[in-house]
Write a protein that holds these residues in place. Sequence first.
Motif, PDB file in Angstrom:
ATOM      1  N   VAL A  64       0.840  -1.210   0.000  1.00 19.10           N
ATOM      2  CA  VAL A  64       0.000   0.000   0.000  1.00 19.10           C
ATOM      3  C   VAL A  64       0.866   1.248   0.000  1.00 19.10           C
ATOM      4  CG1 VAL A  64      -1.615   1.325   1.421  1.00 19.10           C
ATOM      5  CG2 VAL A  64      -2.019  -1.091   1.018  1.00 19.10           C
ATOM      6  N   VAL A  65       1.905   1.261   0.827  1.00 14.71           N
ATOM      7  CA  VAL A  65       2.792   2.431   0.890  1.00 14.71           C
ATOM      8  C   VAL A  65       3.479   2.648  -0.446  1.00 14.71           C
ATOM      9  CG1 VAL A  65       4.927   3.286   1.930  1.00 14.71           C
ATOM     10  CG2 VAL A  65       3.120   2.374   3.385  1.00 14.71           C
ATOM     11  N   VAL A  71       1.915   6.776  -6.895  1.00 17.96           N
ATOM     12  CA  VAL A  71       0.863   7.659  -7.417  1.00 17.96           C
ATOM     13  C   VAL A  71       1.189   9.114  -7.096  1.00 17.96           C
ATOM     14  CG1 VAL A  71      -1.562   8.306  -7.136  1.00 17.96           C
ATOM     15  CG2 VAL A  71      -0.936   5.910  -7.410  1.00 17.96           C
ATOM     16  N   LEU A  72       1.626   9.378  -5.878  1.00 23.59           N
ATOM     17  CA  LEU A  72       1.933  10.762  -5.501  1.00 23.59           C
ATOM     18  C   LEU A  72       3.124  11.301  -6.286  1.00 23.59           C
ATOM     19  CD1 LEU A  72       1.366  10.683  -1.643  1.00 23.59           C
ATOM     20  CD2 LEU A  72      -0.111  11.636  -3.402  1.00 23.59           C
ATOM     21  N   ALA A  78       3.853  15.097 -13.036  1.00 24.54           N
ATOM     22  CA  ALA A  78       2.942  15.687 -14.016  1.00 24.54           C
ATOM     23  C   ALA A  78       2.800  17.187 -13.797  1.00 24.54           C
ATOM     24  CB  ALA A  78       1.574  15.000 -13.939  1.00 24.54           C
ATOM     25  N   VAL A  79       2.719  17.605 -12.556  1.00 19.27           N
ATOM     26  CA  VAL A  79       2.619  19.042 -12.256  1.00 19.27           C
ATOM     27  C   VAL A  79       3.904  19.758 -12.663  1.00 19.27           C
ATOM     28  CG1 VAL A  79       2.458  20.715 -10.362  1.00 19.27           C
ATOM     29  CG2 VAL A  79       0.893  18.775 -10.450  1.00 19.27           C
ATOM     30  N   ALA A  80       5.048  19.144 -12.410  1.00 20.70           N
ATOM     31  CA  ALA A  80       6.331  19.774 -12.763  1.00 20.70           C
ATOM     32  C   ALA A  80       6.471  19.906 -14.274  1.00 20.70           C
ATOM     33  CB  ALA A  80       7.478  18.951 -12.180  1.00 20.70           C
ATOM     34  N   ILE A  81       6.093  18.879 -15.023  1.00 21.85           N
ATOM     35  CA  ILE A  81       6.182  18.945 -16.485  1.00 21.85           C
ATOM     36  C   ILE A  81       5.237  20.010 -17.031  1.00 21.85           C
ATOM     37  CG2 ILE A  81       5.677  17.644 -18.595  1.00 21.85           C
ATOM     38  CD1 ILE A  81       6.758  15.170 -17.156  1.00 21.85           C
ATOM     39  N   THR A  82       4.047  20.088 -16.477  1.00 20.84           N
ATOM     40  CA  THR A  82       3.092  21.107 -16.917  1.00 20.84           C
ATOM     41  C   THR A  82       3.616  22.499 -16.624  1.00 20.84           C
ATOM     42  OG1 THR A  82       1.289  19.557 -16.478  1.00 20.84           O
ATOM     43  CG2 THR A  82       0.706  21.881 -16.702  1.00 20.84           C
TER      44      THR A  82
END
Length: 100
Positions: A64-65, A71-72, A78-82
């Motif tokens: 789970v960890v 995922v995080l 994805a935020v950094a590439i955007t």
Amino acid sequence: MFRPNIPAMPQPTGLVTPPAVVEPTTISAAAPTPPAAVTPVSTRPAVQLTPGTMLVLVGGGTAVVLVVGAVLVSMLLAVAITAASVAVCALVTRSLLTRR
């Protein structure tokens, strides 16, 4: 047209029944109940953890960890590439506008 119209409260029409009269009732005491049978308290724990169960719990927690961490991290990537692509677009737009 833009003035609000407050509707008038219509009065009840037809037959109106009077409020019902509520008469108090008497309360009688209930018959005493016999005491419940006492169950012996067990000294065993409710959940028994065997070595196999512990391995399954540790393995499941680790999985789970790892999944949540992956995922995080992917969301952060994805935020950094955007953000980088928006910054490049802003630089190109600024350079095109200053050349005119």
